[in-house]
Scaffold this active site. Sequence first.
Site, short mmCIF file in Angstrom:
data_model
loop_
_atom_site.label_atom_id
_atom_site.label_comp_id
_atom_site.label_asym_id
_atom_site.label_seq_id
_atom_site.Cartn_x
_atom_site.Cartn_y
_atom_site.Cartn_z
NE ARG A 2 7.76 2.20 3.69
CZ ARG A 2 6.65 2.52 4.34
NH1 ARG A 2 6.11 3.70 4.17
NH2 ARG A 2 6.08 1.65 5.10
NE ARG A 6 3.40 6.81 -0.23
CZ ARG A 6 2.57 6.43 0.72
NH1 ARG A 6 1.29 6.37 0.49
NH2 ARG A 6 3.02 6.14 1.93
NE ARG A 15 2.72 2.91 -6.43
CZ ARG A 15 1.65 2.32 -6.94
NH1 ARG A 15 1.57 2.09 -8.24
NH2 ARG A 15 0.65 1.96 -6.17
CG ASP A 52 5.95 -3.38 1.49
OD1 ASP A 52 6.06 -2.17 1.75
OD2 ASP A 52 5.30 -4.16 2.21
CE1 TYR A 128 0.69 -3.61 7.67
CE2 TYR A 128 2.66 -4.45 8.76
CZ TYR A 128 1.89 -3.39 8.34
OH TYR A 128 2.30 -2.11 8.58
O1 1CP Z 1 12.96 3.37 0.09
C1 1CP Z 1 12.13 2.52 -0.04
O2 1CP Z 1 11.09 2.68 -0.68
C2 1CP Z 1 12.47 1.23 0.60
C3 1CP Z 1 11.51 0.16 0.37
C4 1CP Z 1 10.47 -0.08 1.44
C5 1CP Z 1 10.67 -0.58 2.74
C6 1CP Z 1 11.98 -0.82 3.45
C7 1CP Z 1 9.07 0.06 1.26
C8 1CP Z 1 8.42 0.59 0.04
N1 1CP Z 1 8.44 -0.45 2.37
C9 1CP Z 1 9.38 -0.83 3.29
C10 1CP Z 1 9.19 -1.45 4.59
C11 1CP Z 1 7.84 -1.56 5.18
N2 1CP Z 1 6.63 -1.77 4.55
C12 1CP Z 1 7.59 -1.55 6.57
C13 1CP Z 1 8.67 -1.45 7.61
C14 1CP Z 1 9.14 -0.05 7.82
C15 1CP Z 1 8.10 0.90 8.36
O3 1CP Z 1 7.70 0.74 9.51
O4 1CP Z 1 7.69 1.77 7.59
C16 1CP Z 1 6.21 -1.68 6.76
C17 1CP Z 1 5.46 -1.70 8.07
C18 1CP Z 1 5.60 -1.83 5.48
C19 1CP Z 1 4.16 -2.04 5.17
C20 1CP Z 1 3.67 -0.98 4.25
N3 1CP Z 1 3.89 -0.95 2.91
C21 1CP Z 1 2.99 0.20 4.59
C22 1CP Z 1 2.62 0.61 6.00
C23 1CP Z 1 1.18 0.44 6.26
C24 1CP Z 1 0.84 0.63 7.72
O5 1CP Z 1 0.46 -0.34 8.35
O6 1CP Z 1 0.97 1.74 8.21
C25 1CP Z 1 2.76 0.93 3.41
C26 1CP Z 1 2.04 2.22 3.24
C27 1CP Z 1 3.36 0.19 2.35
C28 1CP Z 1 3.44 0.58 0.91
C29 1CP Z 1 4.78 1.06 0.50
N4 1CP Z 1 5.96 0.35 0.66
C30 1CP Z 1 7.01 1.04 0.12
C31 1CP Z 1 6.48 2.24 -0.47
C32 1CP Z 1 7.31 3.27 -1.21
C33 1CP Z 1 5.10 2.26 -0.22
C34 1CP Z 1 4.12 3.30 -0.71
C35 1CP Z 1 3.28 2.73 -1.78
C36 1CP Z 1 3.14 3.50 -3.07
O7 1CP Z 1 4.11 3.97 -3.68
O8 1CP Z 1 2.00 3.60 -3.53
#
Ligand code: 1CP
Length: 319
Positions: A2, A6, A15, A52, A128
């Site tokens: 990530r 943010r 965003r 995602d 999920y």
């Molecule tokens: O650099 C990047 O932003 C890469 C893109 C990326 C990746 C590889 C995002 C963007 N998400 C992911 C993978 C992801 N998403 C995983 C696997 C890695 C990890 O364990 O973190 C998982 C479990 C998710 C699910 C997810 N999406 C969560 C986790 C929720 C939880 O159960 O704890 C969250 C918060 C998101 C939203 C998300 N995805 C990505 C971003 C930048 C965000 C934040 C949202 C926003 O900008 O409002």
Amino acid sequence: MRQAGRYLPEYREIRAGAGSFLDLCYNPELAARVTLQPIDRFGFDAAILFSDILVVPHALGQKVDFIQNEGPVLEPLGDGDAIRALSRDRFLEHLAPVFETVRQVRAGLESKVALIGFCGAPWTVATYMIGGRGSPDQAAARGLAYRDPEAFQVLTDLLVEVSVEYLCAQVAAGAQVLQIFDSWAGNLPDGEFERWCVEPVRAIVSGIRAKGVDAPVIGFPRGSGPAYAGYAAKTGVNGLSCDTSLPLDFIARELQRDVTVQGNLDPLLLVNGGDALTRRVDEILAVLGEGPFIFNLGHGIVPQTPPEHVADLIAQVRR
Ligand code: 1CP
């Protein structure tokens, strides 16, 4: 991990004007820009596609939303009937904007910077889909896997099949490395870990190889502890992303002998900065830096991270 999260003001700006999080994921021009932002700012050696893991259930017809400050919310699949109602008819078509993002990112990157594509591992995506949101114990998915393993197998097989297609299409569009995120691999007993984590990832790796894709694959069985040893041999992944809790000497002795390892700085140390950060980075480099190694975090960067700490970290690793 990530990198386009943010913690960057330039990300928050895009965003804020992009609509929902999914709107941003499906907007190739903006998604490509936020993928490139951290590369432009910090000069990382690799970029990870901005998307995602939950676009996959969305492309299978499940309702998926991302609620600000809360995370993903899905309409949970309650039983075998709901699982069997998923449709893969328009799967790749639905994800066409993601492939277009990959093309635009590749075109915007210097050739020495690698582009990483990714998907969630079937187990993690299923947690999920079944639970409807992230949960610390994945109780809903574990419950269904015990109660109705046949239905859970149907879901897993579907996720394997579509993940193979999804990863191959990312490579066709320009991804050069693939990472499979099994972020919730850490709560299963041995037998279930083998069935729901190891076997599906093995099937994905062999599936993409059978389609002629030779890009290296990085596995991330987060939280699986001693089961990290053996994971690469069993699944065929070429690299292991190590979570923060894995001891460095274990990584060096048990994993790095056989595959490239990546990790495993605690993201919270990066929030904190200072001497504690510097010391830990030195330790990681001392133990793992001589073998095949990708310096990285042990899990996703957190929004509170000061960007200056990231710059300091990179300078230290480069030195
Ligand atoms: O650099 C990047 O932003 C890469 C893109 C990326 C990746 C590889 C995002 C963007 N998400 C992911 C993978 C992801 N998403 C995983 C696997 C890695 C990890 O364990 O973190 C998982 C479990 C998710 C699910 C997810 N999406 C969560 C986790 C929720 C939880 O159960 O704890 C969250 C918060 C998101 C939203 C998300 N995805 C990505 C971003 C930048 C965000 C934040 C949202 C926003 O900008 O409002």
